[in-house]
Design a protein around this motif. Structure first.
Motif, mmCIF file in Angstrom:
data_model
loop_
_atom_site.group_PDB
_atom_site.id
_atom_site.type_symbol
_atom_site.label_atom_id
_atom_site.label_comp_id
_atom_site.label_asym_id
_atom_site.label_seq_id
_atom_site.Cartn_x
_atom_site.Cartn_y
_atom_site.Cartn_z
ATOM 1 N N LEU A 1 36.262 80.387 11.089
ATOM 2 C CA LEU A 1 34.932 80.298 10.484
ATOM 3 C C LEU A 1 33.862 79.838 11.470
ATOM 4 C CD1 LEU A 1 34.055 78.665 7.060
ATOM 5 C CD2 LEU A 1 32.785 78.067 9.079
ATOM 6 N N PRO A 2 34.039 78.718 12.200
ATOM 7 C CA PRO A 2 32.948 78.226 13.044
ATOM 8 C C PRO A 2 32.497 79.229 14.105
ATOM 9 C CG PRO A 2 34.584 76.509 12.698
ATOM 10 C CD PRO A 2 35.183 77.777 12.193
ATOM 11 N N ALA A 3 33.435 79.913 14.745
ATOM 12 C CA ALA A 3 33.059 80.874 15.786
ATOM 13 C C ALA A 3 32.366 82.082 15.177
ATOM 14 C CB ALA A 3 34.289 81.306 16.570
ATOM 15 N N ASN A 4 32.952 82.672 14.152
ATOM 16 C CA ASN A 4 32.374 83.880 13.567
ATOM 17 C C ASN A 4 31.016 83.614 12.928
ATOM 18 O OD1 ASN A 4 34.532 85.412 14.379
ATOM 19 N ND2 ASN A 4 35.609 85.294 12.431
ATOM 20 N N LEU A 5 30.932 82.555 12.128
ATOM 21 C CA LEU A 5 29.664 82.224 11.492
ATOM 22 C C LEU A 5 28.683 81.654 12.514
ATOM 23 C CD1 LEU A 5 28.021 82.038 8.891
ATOM 24 C CD2 LEU A 5 29.091 79.820 8.440
ATOM 25 N N GLY A 6 29.192 80.855 13.448
ATOM 26 C CA GLY A 6 28.334 80.220 14.446
ATOM 27 C C GLY A 6 27.598 81.217 15.309
ATOM 28 N N ALA B 1 28.053 85.963 4.265
ATOM 29 C CA ALA B 1 29.104 85.336 5.064
ATOM 30 C C ALA B 1 29.443 83.949 4.529
ATOM 31 C CB ALA B 1 28.669 85.250 6.522
ATOM 32 N N LEU B 2 28.422 83.211 4.115
ATOM 33 C CA LEU B 2 28.655 81.885 3.540
ATOM 34 C C LEU B 2 29.505 81.980 2.284
ATOM 35 C CD1 LEU B 2 25.166 80.148 3.921
ATOM 36 C CD2 LEU B 2 27.264 79.614 5.148
ATOM 37 N N GLU B 3 29.201 82.947 1.441
ATOM 38 C CA GLU B 3 29.973 83.118 0.209
ATOM 39 C C GLU B 3 31.408 83.518 0.535
ATOM 40 O OE1 GLU B 3 31.178 83.230 -3.632
ATOM 41 O OE2 GLU B 3 29.307 82.398 -2.834
ATOM 42 N N ASN B 4 31.555 84.375 1.526
ATOM 43 C CA ASN B 4 32.884 84.827 1.917
ATOM 44 C C ASN B 4 33.742 83.673 2.427
ATOM 45 O OD1 ASN B 4 34.912 86.874 2.663
ATOM 46 N ND2 ASN B 4 34.353 86.346 4.752
ATOM 47 N N TYR B 5 33.163 82.810 3.255
ATOM 48 C CA TYR B 5 33.928 81.718 3.854
ATOM 49 C C TYR B 5 34.085 80.511 2.929
ATOM 50 C CZ TYR B 5 34.047 83.851 8.506
ATOM 51 O OH TYR B 5 34.300 84.665 9.574
ATOM 52 N N TYR B 6 33.031 80.171 2.213
ATOM 53 C CA TYR B 6 33.048 78.934 1.440
ATOM 54 C C TYR B 6 33.262 79.142 -0.061
ATOM 55 C CZ TYR B 6 31.268 76.634 5.648
ATOM 56 O OH TYR B 6 31.118 76.143 6.922
ATOM 57 N N GLY B 7 33.387 80.404 -0.488
ATOM 58 C CA GLY B 7 33.590 80.663 -1.910
ATOM 59 C C GLY B 7 34.882 80.055 -2.433
ATOM 60 N N GLU B 8 35.919 80.065 -1.585
ATOM 61 C CA GLU B 8 37.206 79.450 -1.930
ATOM 62 C C GLU B 8 37.592 78.532 -0.775
ATOM 63 O OE1 GLU B 8 39.781 82.755 -2.717
ATOM 64 O OE2 GLU B 8 39.090 82.955 -4.784
ATOM 65 N N PHE B 9 37.020 77.353 -0.783
ATOM 66 C CA PHE B 9 37.122 76.455 0.366
ATOM 67 C C PHE B 9 37.189 75.016 -0.134
ATOM 68 C CE2 PHE B 9 35.290 73.763 3.662
ATOM 69 C CZ PHE B 9 35.802 74.279 4.840
ATOM 70 N N LYS C 1 31.507 65.527 11.794
ATOM 71 C CA LYS C 1 30.247 65.752 12.510
ATOM 72 C C LYS C 1 29.756 67.196 12.416
ATOM 73 C CE LYS C 1 31.678 62.331 15.967
ATOM 74 N NZ LYS C 1 32.107 62.133 17.377
ATOM 75 N N SER C 2 30.632 68.118 12.130
ATOM 76 C CA SER C 2 30.314 69.541 12.263
ATOM 77 C C SER C 2 29.364 70.041 11.182
ATOM 78 C CB SER C 2 31.604 70.359 12.212
ATOM 79 O OG SER C 2 31.314 71.743 12.243
ATOM 80 N N ILE C 3 28.503 70.983 11.559
ATOM 81 C CA ILE C 3 27.652 71.644 10.562
ATOM 82 C C ILE C 3 28.470 72.615 9.715
ATOM 83 C CG2 ILE C 3 25.595 71.456 12.012
ATOM 84 C CD1 ILE C 3 25.927 74.511 12.549
ATOM 85 N N PHE C 4 29.719 72.901 10.136
ATOM 86 C CA PHE C 4 30.574 73.834 9.401
ATOM 87 C C PHE C 4 31.484 73.121 8.400
ATOM 88 C CE2 PHE C 4 29.670 75.660 13.581
ATOM 89 C CZ PHE C 4 29.040 76.834 13.196
ATOM 90 N N SER C 5 31.274 71.827 8.221
ATOM 91 C CA SER C 5 32.139 71.052 7.327
ATOM 92 C C SER C 5 32.013 71.497 5.879
ATOM 93 C CB SER C 5 31.819 69.562 7.444
ATOM 94 O OG SER C 5 30.468 69.316 7.102
ATOM 95 N N SER C 6 30.856 72.078 5.514
ATOM 96 C CA SER C 6 30.649 72.528 4.138
ATOM 97 C C SER C 6 29.543 73.574 4.104
ATOM 98 C CB SER C 6 30.262 71.356 3.237
ATOM 99 O OG SER C 6 28.974 70.871 3.592
ATOM 100 N N ARG C 7 29.480 74.283 3.040
ATOM 101 C CA ARG C 7 28.403 75.267 2.854
ATOM 102 C C ARG C 7 27.048 74.572 2.832
ATOM 103 N NH1 ARG C 7 28.361 80.145 -1.572
ATOM 104 N NH2 ARG C 7 26.285 80.952 -1.095
ATOM 105 N N GLU C 8 27.004 73.423 2.181
ATOM 106 C CA GLU C 8 25.742 72.688 2.076
ATOM 107 C C GLU C 8 25.235 72.277 3.458
ATOM 108 O OE1 GLU C 8 27.772 72.912 -1.594
ATOM 109 O OE2 GLU C 8 28.485 72.036 0.294
ATOM 110 N N ALA C 9 26.148 71.879 4.334
ATOM 111 C CA ALA C 9 25.752 71.474 5.684
ATOM 112 C C ALA C 9 25.182 72.651 6.467
ATOM 113 C CB ALA C 9 26.947 70.876 6.420
#
Length: 717
Positions: A406-411, A435-443, A493-501
């Motif tokens: 997720l972090p590399a592809n979305l980043g 992309a956010l829905e795809n990664y974080y929809g079931e997370f 610390k990561s911005i990828f920790s959640s969809r909200e972040a």
């Protein structure tokens, strides 16, 4: 989406009489008349070849669809009703479920068409026609080309063929290589994307036996689900709309209540995913000793860390149910492959054939073309043994740990987004939101954190022999191979920790923040390693691919391998055989060990058990022998039965048909002892486990009370 593999079934290894054998082959429908029809007639087929495959008239092929790209399904009514396996519909059922309306756990039956539910993404693919373009394709290549040059020329010709046959965009056209690139055929398909859930039994029926019974016989699983295909008013594919109407297919399968007997003819049409029956001995050895053990260990690591969260939170369980089931299925499959290939000495058998080939290849007339084929192949495998194990550990991390990809592809998308002006960002926003829905929809972040840490620990330890990417190697050295603390700190610390972040970051995007994010950095490191290919490896792969193609060509030319059907590759095939018992087994109450009964299912019942619980209503109805018209003439309620058809992964949900082309069951599984069948066919061991169609109908009608669904079907008594 990863779908269930279906292979070959047997209970135990034994010597069978020489006259009893399964019929090998996954056959193209266009060659049935020339290659198979007479043999099939002798076994019990009553249809003409034209009734099986016709371009101009309706035929059996018009009732068979590929289901969501990974399974097979069949049309069973004139109103677009589609029948497939429960595990094939698992994703869609889980997606439509919630804690309050848990259709995966409790089942679902639409009372009317208005009650049918549309998952976000689901399609079926109808096969229209196929043709041989081998001469045309091979005319654009020559022996002086590198494999990359060859691939480029072939792809250019493929694009022309696809455009010529797509009907102005009406059809999807696929040109596929066969016999390792020695033949080419094109396939024309039509896709329908408005597919809705009609009915599914509860998981305790559809998945009865769970992982314990997976790949085993005797079996008692109601592995089926029902969907419906919708179209516009003219019967054309259309995106979901309230005024779409049920599709009227060109052909739908009649459903037989007559049941099955030993030696009855049985044929299966479907989309087998992959076989490797031309694989050299070195490839089999590499899989057994390096790739598959790593796959098994990596899959188990992912499963263990998913399960500890899934078992305590139903919401999390629904999120990860499909991913866990797919991982568990591959885990058991790969272990079964190791055991079967080792036990039967498959690599040794292949090596014996290769000794004969090498003698033929080094005769003066053949030496220039074929003389170095085997040495080149074996050199490649020897050089890539460690890499194959490394790649399997890495692949399991990428498959089971979202934080690894997720972090590399979305980043990378976020970096591009940060560098654009407001107008361009507005244009990019819908794609990023998707992309956010795809990664974080079931997370579920705690689960993802632990899966990632566990996979990194395993990969760093076991992949080191081949070589780790730089950041992973550095962190492993600094932390003694334990990534737990790094992952905990990084996810905090990561911005990828959640969809909200991520959404908060997008309000004021800064590319440097992404580039310095620890999860982005390690994810990028992992993906770069996965995609890396040195010039030396590229050269070896070029030589290997050419030699493998020549090996297959030479084996066919020399008649040392007489296989006439191409390996499975998700194109429509037909396989035929018979209903065929295994030796008597005390675990099965059936008089002949080619079927199982509801009595046997009830004997397995364990109240509250995740794998062997079952609805009380079934127990009560079985006690009362309330089977209706679906009972066998001997008085029992059938559940599953065995045939010896040649199938593999992708055949999940395939129809099992009698000699008249009537539906008698659904293929859904195979047996772990016979898994060598992926690379070598064994007529003594070949079996397929099928759901008896009478059990399917009994569940729909008598158990669920959804007789209106039965009334749609063409029932043959």
């Amino acid at each position: 989406m990863f779908k269930k593999i279906i292979l070959f079934v047997t209970l135990s290894i034994m010597v069978m009489p020489a006259t009893v054998k399964a019929d090998e082959g996954m056959w193209f429908l266009m060659f049935i008349e020339r290659l198979n029809h007479r043999d099939m007639q002798k076994m019990g087929l009553q249809l003409t070849a034209e009734e099986i495959y016709s371009v101009n008239n309706s035929s059996l092929k018009d009732a068979i669809v590929q289901f969501n790209g990974g399974c097979t399904a069949e049309m069973v009514s004139s109103q677009g009703l589609v029948l497939t396996n429960h595990h094939c519909g698992y994703d869609a059922i889980a997606e439509l479920s919630s804690e309050e309306q848990n259709y995966l756990k409790n089942g679902f039956w639409a009372a009317t068409k208005k009650d049918e539910m549309k998952p976000k993404s689901l399609y079926v693919r109808f096969f229209v026609r196929m043709d041989d373009v081998s001469k045309r394709m091979l005319a654009v290549v020559n022996d002086k080309m590198t494999e990359l040059e060859r691939e480029k020329a072939l792809n250019q010709e493929m694009a022309k063929i696809q455009k010529e046959n797509d009907g102005g965009g009406k059809y999807t056209v696929s040109v596929r290589p066969f016999f390792q690139g020695n033949e080419y055929y094109y396939f024309v398909y039509q896709d329908y994307t408005d597919v809705r859930l009609v009915g599914t039994p509860p998981e305790s029926v559809g998945k009865f036996g769970g992982d314990t019974d997976n790949w085993e016989w005797p079996r008692h699983t109601g592995d089926f689900s029902l969907f419906r295909v919708y179209a516009d008013k003219d019967g054309n594919p259309a995106e979901y709309a309230a005024d779409n109407v049920p599709l009227e297919p060109k052909h739908h399968l009649p459903v037989s209540l007559k049941g099955v007997q030993e030696n009855d003819f049985a044929m299966i049409l479907g989309y087998p995913g992959r076989t490797n029956r031309w694989m050299p001995a070195g490839g089999i050895d590499q899989n057994v000793k390096y790739a598959y053990p790593a796959w098994v260990e990596g899959a188990k690591t992912g499963m263990d860390n998913m399960k500890k969260y899934m078992k305590v939170d139903e919401k999390v369980n629904l999120m990860y149910a499909s991913k866990f089931a797919s991982t568990a299925n591959y885990w058991k499959n790969r272990q079964g492959m190791i055991d079967a290939l080792t036990k039967f000495g498959t690599a040794k058998t292949k090596a014996g054939q290769e000794v004969k080939f090498d003698k033929w290849a080094n005769k003066s007339a053949n030496k220039e073309k074929y003389g170095n084929v085997l040495s080149t192949i074996n050199k490649y495998y020897a050089a890539t043994d460690l890499k194959s194990g490394h790649d399997s550990y890495l692949m399991q991390a990428l498959r089971t740990a979202t934080y690894s990809v997720l972090p590399a592809n979305l980043g990378n998308g976020l970096i591009a987004y940060a560098g654009e002006n407001e107008a361009k960002r507005a244009e990019m926003l819908p794609r990023l939101q998707g992309a956010l829905e795809n990664y974080y929809g079931e997370f579920y972040a705690p689960l993802e954190r632990d899966v990632f840490a566990a996979q990194m620990n395993l990969y760093a330890k076991k992949g080191a022999a081949y070589g780790l990417p730089s950041m992973v190697a550095k962190l492993s050295a600094e932390n003694g191979g334990d990534f737990t603390q790094f992952v905990n700190n990084a996810t905090e610390k990561s911005i990828f920790s959640s969809r909200e972040a991520v959404e908060e970051f997008m309000k004021n995007p800064d590319a440097e923040v992404v580039k310095n994010d620890p999860l982005y950095q390690i994810s990028t490191d992992l993906l770069n390693q996965y995609r890396a290919k040195s010039p030396e490896l590229g050269a070896m792969e070029n030589d290997f691919q050419k030699s493998f193609r020549l090996l297959v060509e030479g084996l066919r030319e020399s008649k040392l391998n007489a296989i006439q059907y191409p390996d499975a590759n998700s194109t429509l095939r037909l396989t035929y055989g018979k209903v065929r018992a295994l030796p008597a087994d005390k675990r099965n109450d059936a008089k002949i060990n080619n079927y199982t009964t509801m009595d046997g299912m009830v004997k397995k019942y364990k109240k509250g058990d995740a794998e062997f619980d079952m609805p009380t209503k079934i127990i009560e109805m079985n006690k009362a022998k309330d089977y209706g018209q679906y009972a066998d003439k001997a008085g029992f309620m059938p559940v599953n039965f065995l045939t010896d058809n040649d199938i593999t992964g992708g055949n999940s949900g395939s129809p099992v048909l009698n000699g008249k082309g009537e539906l008698i069951g659904l293929a859904f599984d195979g047996n772990i002892e016979a898994m060598a069948g992926d690379v070598i066919f064994d007529p003594k061991l070949q079996r397929t486990i099928n759901v008896d169609i009478r059990y399917v109908l009994w569940i729909i009608d008598k158990y669920a009370g959804a007789k209106h669904i039965i009334d749609e079907m063409t029932i043959v008594k």
